[in-house]
Enzyme design. Structure first.
Site, PDB file in Angstrom:
ATOM      1  N   ASP A 129      62.758  18.019  66.713  1.00 54.74           N
ATOM      2  CA  ASP A 129      62.924  17.028  65.656  1.00 54.74           C
ATOM      3  C   ASP A 129      61.712  16.099  65.586  1.00 54.74           C
ATOM      4  OD1 ASP A 129      65.401  17.914  64.852  1.00 54.74           O
ATOM      5  OD2 ASP A 129      66.512  16.533  66.130  1.00 54.74           O
ATOM      6  N   ARG A 180      60.982  22.935  59.411  1.00 56.65           N
ATOM      7  CA  ARG A 180      62.073  22.331  58.633  1.00 56.65           C
ATOM      8  C   ARG A 180      61.461  21.174  57.846  1.00 56.65           C
ATOM      9  NH1 ARG A 180      65.716  19.123  62.146  1.00 56.65           N
ATOM     10  NH2 ARG A 180      66.831  21.047  62.650  1.00 56.65           N
TER      11      ARG A 180
END
Length: 319
Positions: A129, A180
């Site tokens: 992330d 992402r």
């Protein structure tokens, strides 16, 4: 004023106790299904049964002591094993600071290495992330270090509101790394991030197009119908296969859209956060962008028979 109040509440044990005993806790479980690995696995099972992939995230960040950083790694060990043993369609998504990046890069490498070896043994993917812009370069540097060591079943997150992201997308595409793309939720200064929604959206659309044409199975993370429509329109006009990318959404957010995209033949995964830090997680997400409070409420309403009462945005779609 609202942002400061939410940040204050995120640190208040008294406020947490009140919320935990109130109906708000029940509503929060829609977005954070529980505190245990069992809660997580059950949510992933349900997602898989509906044709959705699962993305597991153990809540926590900015860990400054080795014991808690190792504990986080142990939890991810457990998740990876449970996912592999049950044959679930899922992977883990974690933060470098949760694993000890702020302790030292050496400690991070050792702690992260344990997870990567276990993921490799289990044949599972790991995503890293992205956090605030303060950590962007450090995160990318750590990612590239791991990539250079030969790890390939790994991916990264990039944020369309950062002005640097076009260059970062190009670099990740050059490596062949899976990206992402999300808009970004932190409160960033204008020196590094686009502040106007139209500019963030324009960046998101442009980066999506680059990822669809040049990337390696990119994940387009959005709940915004206009962004989804733009992605689908480009994919169809360019003859890009639906199997070459996926949409990603938060657990419990716009479940109607999730189901519709699956019905239309697109790959969709849901990001499932869990853990005892559910309360500060939700409060910080709201504080970073207080409009998220309206967004989450709207997500519930738009799936209900009362959705016709929800105000429309400037584009004529539900806000």
């Amino acid at each position: 004023m609202l942002r400061e109040g939410l940040i204050y509440l995120s640190k208040s044990d008294t406020a947490k106790a009140v919320v935990t005993r109130s109906p708000l806790r029940g509503m929060s479980r829609r977005f954070v299904p529980g505190e245990t690995v069992d809660d997580l696995i059950e949510a992933i099972r349900v997602a898989n049964s509906e044709g959705l992939g699962g993305i597991a995230n153990f809540l926590g960040e900015s860990v400054h002591d080795e014991a808690n950083a190792r504990l986080a790694a142990d939890v991810y060990f457990d998740i990876l094993d449970r996912v592999a043993k049950e044959g679930l369609n899922a992977y883990v998504s974690l933060k470098f600071t949760q694993l000890g990046q702020d302790i030292s890069e050496k400690f991070l490498a050792e702690n992260l290495g344990r997870i990567l070896r276990r993921a490799k043994d289990d044949g599972l993917f790991v995503r890293f992330d992205m956090e605030s812009s303060e950590y962007t370069q450090r995160t990318l540097d750590a990612f590239e270090k791991v990539w250079a060591e030969g790890w390939r079943d790994i991916g990264i997150v990039l944020q369309s509101y950062l002005k640097r992201s076009a260059g970062d997308v190009a670099r990740m595409n050059e490596l062949g790394a899976r990206v992402r793309l999300c808009k970004g939720a932190y409160d960033e200064p204008a020196s590094v991030a686009y502040r106007a929604k139209k500019d963030v959206d324009a960046s998101f659309v442009e980066l999506t197009r680059v990822l669809l044409t040049e990337g390696n199975y990119p994940a387009i993370a959005t709940h915004h119908e206009a962004m989804i429509d733009a992605t689908v329109a480009f994919q169809q006009s360019e003859g890009i296969g639906k199997e070459t990318f996926e949409f990603q959404m938060l657990h419990g957010v716009r479940r109607d859209l999730q189901k519709q995209l699956v019905a239309d033949g697109y790959n969709v995964s849901v990001y499932v956060p869990f853990g005892s830090h559910w309360y500060p997680y939700l409060m910080r997400r709201l504080a970073e962008r207080p409009a998220n409070m309206l967004f989450m409420a709207g997500s519930v309403v738009q799936e209900s028979p009362l959705r016709f009462l929800w105000p429309k945005g400037k584009d004529g779609k539900k806000a």
